[in-house]
Design an enzyme around this catalytic site. Structure first.
Site, PDB file in Angstrom:
ATOM      1  N   HIS A   1       0.774  -1.242   0.078  1.00 30.13           N
ATOM      2  CA  HIS A   1      -0.057   0.043   0.113  1.00 30.13           C
ATOM      3  C   HIS A   1       0.958   1.345   0.089  1.00 30.13           C
ATOM      4  CE1 HIS A   1      -3.226   2.670   2.201  1.00 30.13           C
ATOM      5  NE2 HIS A   1      -3.243   2.741   0.780  1.00 30.13           N
TER       6      HIS A   1
ATOM      7  N   GLU B   1       2.676   0.818   3.493  1.00 30.33           N
ATOM      8  CA  GLU B   1       2.370  -0.073   4.389  1.00 30.33           C
ATOM      9  C   GLU B   1       2.375  -1.530   3.754  1.00 30.33           C
ATOM     10  OE1 GLU B   1      -1.653   1.369   5.157  1.00 30.33           O
ATOM     11  OE2 GLU B   1      -1.504   0.819   7.143  1.00 30.33           O
TER      12      GLU B   1
END
Ligand code: NAD
Length: 291
Positions: free
Chosen positions: A140, A152
């Site tokens: 992410h 992430e």
């Protein structure tokens, strides 16, 4: 396994940023989109954004030329089958993402790692629709990708350590920093950020403040670099609504209900910067609040 070729599905604002940073880090990049216009616009954005980095002396002109040479585009999803790592970054809708992974699977090499840049959708559920849940995880990025430092990394229930470690190493080669999140709705950043944006929209909806006063309050009162409504326009109001719906359904708590005003803007097709209208109107020289 060494990752050298990277496939990106969805060449929107995130997909083109992801292609940009991978190409600069020396990876071969193959971008896919269903829309030819989106692919053309993505290549133009990457060119302009690399120019900006050259202008700021962050990279050389030669770096730019080399990066552009490493990026190619295709409307045929199957072409991505030859890559080592795939990052799906299409529209935030589970049916779209699931269909992409189902279409991709028959064309993949056995060792290809699959990832999704989803902001909120269950990694475990997306992985379960593929032939390789142990080689699937969340990757992410933050917007704008060339500028934001964080990635992430989200393990699904089945993600194995080799896959996690490969993605972790990729983040380091990109020169970015990773944070690990468990696979619960919206992970860490959006679990915290999106309810704040939704609350800002409620503050507008209930007439507590105008667009300008809400954004000014959070910029000068909480030292945020962008106001929450400006940020919502930047992210895309359709993406914001999709994330709130995932939080609301996934955590079954009314505190995550999307503000009706957010729904109304999305119904109007006022999705923020990408459609030139959202909480601000971007069609003129300077953004003007729409309420
Ligand atoms: P966007 O609307 O700019 O781009 C989405 C792209 O996906 C479009 O070009 C569209 O043509 C393409 N697409 C749709 N269906 C497709 C298909 N079947 N095959 C190939 N391409 C397809 O959206 P975005 O902001 O780039 O978001 C993409 C993903 O990144 C979403 O999952 C979103 O949640 C996530 N994300 C967004 C942000 C953000 O700030 N916007 C931040 C982090 C992650």
């Amino acid at each position: 396994m060494a990752i050298e070729q990277v496939g990106i599905v969805g060449a929107g604002q995130m997909g083109n940023g992801i292609a940009h940073v991978f190409a600069l880090a020396g990876y071969e990049v193959l971008m896919n989109d269903i829309s030819e216009d989106a692919l053309r616009a993505a290549l133009a954005s990457i060119d302009a954004n690399l120019d900006r980095q050259v202008g700021k002396d962050l990279i050389s002109s030669a770096d730019k030329v080399d990066a552009l040479k490493r990026i190619s585009a295709t409307q045929t999803l199957a072409d991505l089958g030859k890559t080592d790592l795939i990052i799906e970054s299409a529209t935030e809708r589970e049916t779209i993402k699931t269909a992409i992974f189902e279409d991709l699977v028959p064309h993949l090499k056995p060792e290809t790692i699959l990832t999704s840049n989803t902001s909120s959708i269950s990694i475990t559920r997306l992985a379960s629709r593929t032939d390789r849940p142990e080689m699937f995880m969340g990757f992410h990025f933050m917007n704008p990708v060339p500028i934001m430092q964080l990635v992430e990394l989200i393990r699904g229930i089945a993600t194995d350590e080799a896959t996690f470690n490969s993605c972790h190493d990729v983040v380091e080669r990109l020169g970015k920093t990773s944070a690990t999140a468990e696979d619960f709705p919206a992970f860490i950043v959006n679990r915290i950020l999106m309810p704040m944006i939704n609350e800002a929209i409620y503050t507008l909806y209930e007439g507590v403040g105008s667009v300008k006063s809400i954004d000014t309050s959070m910029k000068l009162g909480a030292n945020h670099p962008m106001g929450p409504l400006e940020l919502a326009d930047f992210i895309g109001l359709d993406t914001c609504l999709a994330i709130m719906n995932v939080l609301h359904e996934g955590l079954a708590d009314t505190k995550y209900r999307p503000c009706p005003l957010l729904t109304k803007y999305v119904e109007a097709g006022w999705l923020g910067r990408k459609t030139k209208r959202g909480f601000y109107d971007y069609r003129g020289e300077v953004p003007v609040p729409t309420r």
